[in-house]
Design an enzyme around this catalytic site. Structure first.
Site, PDB file in Angstrom:
ATOM      1  N   ASP A 115       0.673  -1.234   0.050  1.00  0.00           N
ATOM      2  CA  ASP A 115      -0.025   0.053  -0.009  1.00  0.00           C
ATOM      3  C   ASP A 115       0.719   1.133   0.014  1.00  0.00           C
ATOM      4  O   ASP A 115       0.628   2.309  -0.595  1.00  0.00           O
ATOM      5  CB  ASP A 115      -0.930  -0.054   1.310  1.00  0.00           C
TER       6      ASP A 115
ATOM      7  N   ASP B 111       0.098  -9.991   3.728  1.00  0.00           N
ATOM      8  CA  ASP B 111      -1.024 -10.285   4.743  1.00  0.00           C
ATOM      9  C   ASP B 111      -2.409 -10.258   3.743  1.00  0.00           C
ATOM     10  O   ASP B 111      -3.189 -10.200   4.509  1.00  0.00           O
ATOM     11  CB  ASP B 111      -0.782  -8.846   5.633  1.00  0.00           C
TER      12      ASP B 111
ATOM     13  N   MET C 121       2.835 -13.799  10.368  1.00  0.00           N
ATOM     14  CA  MET C 121       2.763 -12.551   9.800  1.00  0.00           C
ATOM     15  C   MET C 121       1.049 -11.880   9.833  1.00  0.00           C
ATOM     16  O   MET C 121       0.355 -12.662   9.883  1.00  0.00           O
ATOM     17  CB  MET C 121       3.181 -12.148   8.455  1.00  0.00           C
TER      18      MET C 121
ATOM     19  N   GLU D  13       0.802 -11.485  14.282  1.00  0.00           N
ATOM     20  CA  GLU D  13       1.809 -10.412  15.012  1.00  0.00           C
ATOM     21  C   GLU D  13       0.862  -9.324  15.616  1.00  0.00           C
ATOM     22  O   GLU D  13       1.281  -8.770  16.616  1.00  0.00           O
ATOM     23  CB  GLU D  13       2.914  -9.977  14.153  1.00  0.00           C
TER      24      GLU D  13
HETATM   25  P1  ATP Z   1       4.909  -3.540   2.706  1.00  0.00           P
HETATM   26  O1  ATP Z   1       3.488  -4.274   2.537  1.00  0.00           O
HETATM   27  O2  ATP Z   1       5.957  -4.591   2.705  1.00  0.00           O
HETATM   28  O3  ATP Z   1       4.708  -2.558   4.124  1.00  0.00           O
HETATM   29  P2  ATP Z   1       4.862  -1.018   1.406  1.00  0.00           P
HETATM   30  O4  ATP Z   1       4.871  -0.844  -0.225  1.00  0.00           O
HETATM   31  O5  ATP Z   1       3.472  -0.770   2.103  1.00  0.00           O
HETATM   32  O6  ATP Z   1       5.255  -2.458   1.541  1.00  0.00           O
HETATM   33  P3  ATP Z   1       6.591   0.895   2.645  1.00  0.00           P
HETATM   34  O7  ATP Z   1       7.607   0.605   3.157  1.00  0.00           O
HETATM   35  O8  ATP Z   1       5.359   1.325   3.478  1.00  0.00           O
HETATM   36  O9  ATP Z   1       6.139  -0.418   2.150  1.00  0.00           O
HETATM   37  O10 ATP Z   1       6.444   1.828   1.462  1.00  0.00           O
HETATM   38  C1  ATP Z   1       7.209   1.489   0.177  1.00  0.00           C
HETATM   39  C2  ATP Z   1       7.845   2.640  -0.118  1.00  0.00           C
HETATM   40  O11 ATP Z   1       6.740   3.709  -0.301  1.00  0.00           O
HETATM   41  C3  ATP Z   1       8.664   3.382   0.935  1.00  0.00           C
HETATM   42  O12 ATP Z   1       9.955   3.849   0.315  1.00  0.00           O
HETATM   43  C4  ATP Z   1       8.032   4.490   1.706  1.00  0.00           C
HETATM   44  O13 ATP Z   1       8.454   5.654   2.148  1.00  0.00           O
HETATM   45  C5  ATP Z   1       6.963   5.000   0.355  1.00  0.00           C
HETATM   46  N1  ATP Z   1       5.724   5.586   0.919  1.00  0.00           N
HETATM   47  C6  ATP Z   1       4.816   4.933   1.925  1.00  0.00           C
HETATM   48  N2  ATP Z   1       3.708   5.495   1.951  1.00  0.00           N
HETATM   49  C7  ATP Z   1       4.138   6.524   1.135  1.00  0.00           C
HETATM   50  C8  ATP Z   1       2.942   8.086   1.138  1.00  0.00           C
HETATM   51  N3  ATP Z   1       1.764   8.363   1.463  1.00  0.00           N
HETATM   52  N4  ATP Z   1       3.630   8.819   0.180  1.00  0.00           N
HETATM   53  C9  ATP Z   1       4.923   8.863  -0.395  1.00  0.00           C
HETATM   54  N5  ATP Z   1       5.754   7.663  -0.390  1.00  0.00           N
HETATM   55  C10 ATP Z   1       5.160   6.592   0.375  1.00  0.00           C
HETATM   56 MG    MG Z   2       2.927  -1.122   4.047  1.00  0.00          MG
END
Ligand code: ATP
Ligand code: MG
Length: 443
Positions: free
Chosen positions: A182, A212, A255, A311
């Site tokens: 997300d 998840d 997880m 978790e």
């Molecule tokens: P996971 O399911 O593993 O958490 P994710 O894509 O949600 O995957 P994050 O680390 O939350 O993982 O986000 C991935 C990248 O997107 C990171 O570099 C983070 O800083 C960036 N990011 C997250 N939220 C935002 C946002 N609202 N605006 C801009 N960048 C974002």
């Molecule tokens: Mg995330």
């Protein structure tokens, strides 16, 4: 019976933006081109939504997702197109499969001359970080699906969308594929906005990653099947341990920060789980309706028990860790440690020495290679992402909905998070398989 709305709601708009009119003939020679109108996929397929509500005479609302697949006309001239791929967030089985599928489809289906791999997530766009880009050739990716993780590396932590788009312009990238959760899709939306602001023709296509299973309109994404299979192995181990000793308890933490789908699905697959604890279903440890009372009864009846805990379950009973990761996600407190302590103490107070075996397969679940089903899924996601990008579409994610591959507007998947509906028949099936009380709350 508590009534529930299980259909996930109906979005108002499912239109997908494009960077321009597709005028170039698609070079693909085999198969059938997708027809936007005729192949559109209904969002809701219940009779009430398709035919209208017979009792209230409410007219049906027909909302469709755009179908994924090759278009007769494409926007980008393949021989002059450069693509880039980035993987962000936590690891998930199948990341390498998706990268491989994108590279193979771009090279072999469209003869795109160059696909660049951006290393270590969004940090890879930032020149000061000093990460080289990798030229992803079919040779380079041919065997990467045999391994877990991502050959590109990943990272958390925000990066400025202006810096990302500067990098895309410098590298002359036409299509950016962003694989992540997300957070990544939120970052992708900001990149799309910045591209629009500058009036550039760069497409951004998202490939939703969620071990998840908590992303809206992604049902479920790649890696989930593999993670359930791996969690189920740990549960089977816990069951063997629990039944192999007097007063045996097997405790498995899996997880699931905010959504307990891995715990629920693996409990369903094993049928040996006696308590499945998920974030969506708050519980008490003490008191006449609490977990310990139910566990006590089970142990005295059957002599052993298996508990699976996500978790993120029971966080309300723990002191907040107060810590956040680089992307701002709150670090969870350890529910399994609390459970271990409380369960052992509960039986000790009755002079019973239980044999509690704790298994935490969390990082194994993330890092194993994808199983057969997930590999197939990843391959379709990657291929459809390339079709979508070549057609000039942008600001979308590829998903599977009602058994078909579709395009979903990025802002729809970032609006909310999917959770287990604890008054659904799905959750009832979990409760039936575990035999745990419907509620372990005292009030
Ligand atoms: P996971 O399911 O593993 O958490 P994710 O894509 O949600 O995957 P994050 O680390 O939350 O993982 O986000 C991935 C990248 O997107 C990171 O570099 C983070 O800083 C960036 N990011 C997250 N939220 C935002 C946002 N609202 N605006 C801009 N960048 C974002
Ligand atoms: Mg995330």
């Amino acid at each position: 019976m508590k009534s529930c709305n299980d259909d996930g709601g109906t979005p108002k708009s499912t239109a997908i933006p494009t960077v321009g009119t597709a005028k170039i003939s698609n070079p693909i020679k085999f198969g059938r081109f997708v027809d936007d109108e005729e192949d559109a996929v209904l969002v809701n397929i219940s009779r009430k939504k398709v035919e209208g509500n017979a009792k209230t005479k409410k007219k049906p609302t027909h909302i469709y997702f755009e179908p994924a697949g090759p278009r007769e006309k494409i926007y980008y001239d393949p021989s002059k197109t450069k693509c880039a791929v980035v993987t962000c967030g936590g690891l998930c089985p199948g990341l390498n499969d998706v990268i491989r599928a994108i590279v193979m489809a771009a090279h072999h289906e469209y003869r795109v001359p160059s696909v660049l791999g951006i290393q270590y997530g969004l940090a890879g766009f930032v020149p000061e970080q000093g990460y080289d880009v990798i030229e992803l050739t079919p040779d380079f990716v041919s065997r990467i699906h045999e391994f877990g993780g991502t050959v590109l590396g990943s990272s958390r932590g925000p990066q400025d969308p202006e810096v990302i788009v500067d990098a895309l312009e410098r590298m002359n990238v036409s299509i950016l594929f962003m694989i992540g959760g997300d957070g990544t899709m939120r970052a992708a939306s900001k990149v799309v906005e910045e591209i629009e602001k500058r009036g550039l023709s760069i497409s951004v296509v998202g490939l939703p990653k969620t071990i998840d299973n908590d992303i809206n309109y992604v049902s479920p994404s790649f890696g989930f099947d593999t993670s359930v299979e791996t969690a189920a192995m740990a549960i089977r181990g816990a069951h063997v341990e629990a039944t192999g000793a007097p007063w045996g308890v097997g405790l498995v933490k899996v997880m699931g920060r905010d959504a307990g789908f891995i715990a629920a699905q693996s409990a369903l697959s094993c049928q040996e789980v006696n308590f499945c604890l998920v974030p969506e279903d708050p519980f008490d440890i003490d008191g006449e309706n609490g977990l310990l009372a139910a566990l006590d009864a089970r142990m005295k009846r059957r002599g052993n028990a298996v508990i699976v805990v996500a978790e993120g379950a029971g966080q309300d009973m723990l002191e907040e860790s107060g810590k956040k990761d680089a992307s701002g996600n709150v670090k969870l407190s350890d529910i399994a440690a609390l459970l271990k302590r409380e369960i052992v103490a509960h039986f000790k107070a009755q002079n019973i020495d239980i044999s509690l075996k704790y298994i935490d397969p969390s990082y194994i679940i993330r890092s194993v290679p994808a199983n057969a089903n997930d590999r197939i899924y990843c391959s379709f996601l990657g291929i459809h992402a390339v079709h979508a990008g070549m057609s000039g579409r942008t600001g979308l994610v590829i998903s599977r909905w009602n058994g078909r591959y579709v395009h979903i507007p990025m802002d729809l998947v970032t609006k909310g998070k999917k959770r287990i509906n604890t008054c659904s028949n799905y959750w009832r099936a979990v409760l039936e398989s575990t035999g745990q009380p419907v509620s372990m709350k005292n009030t």
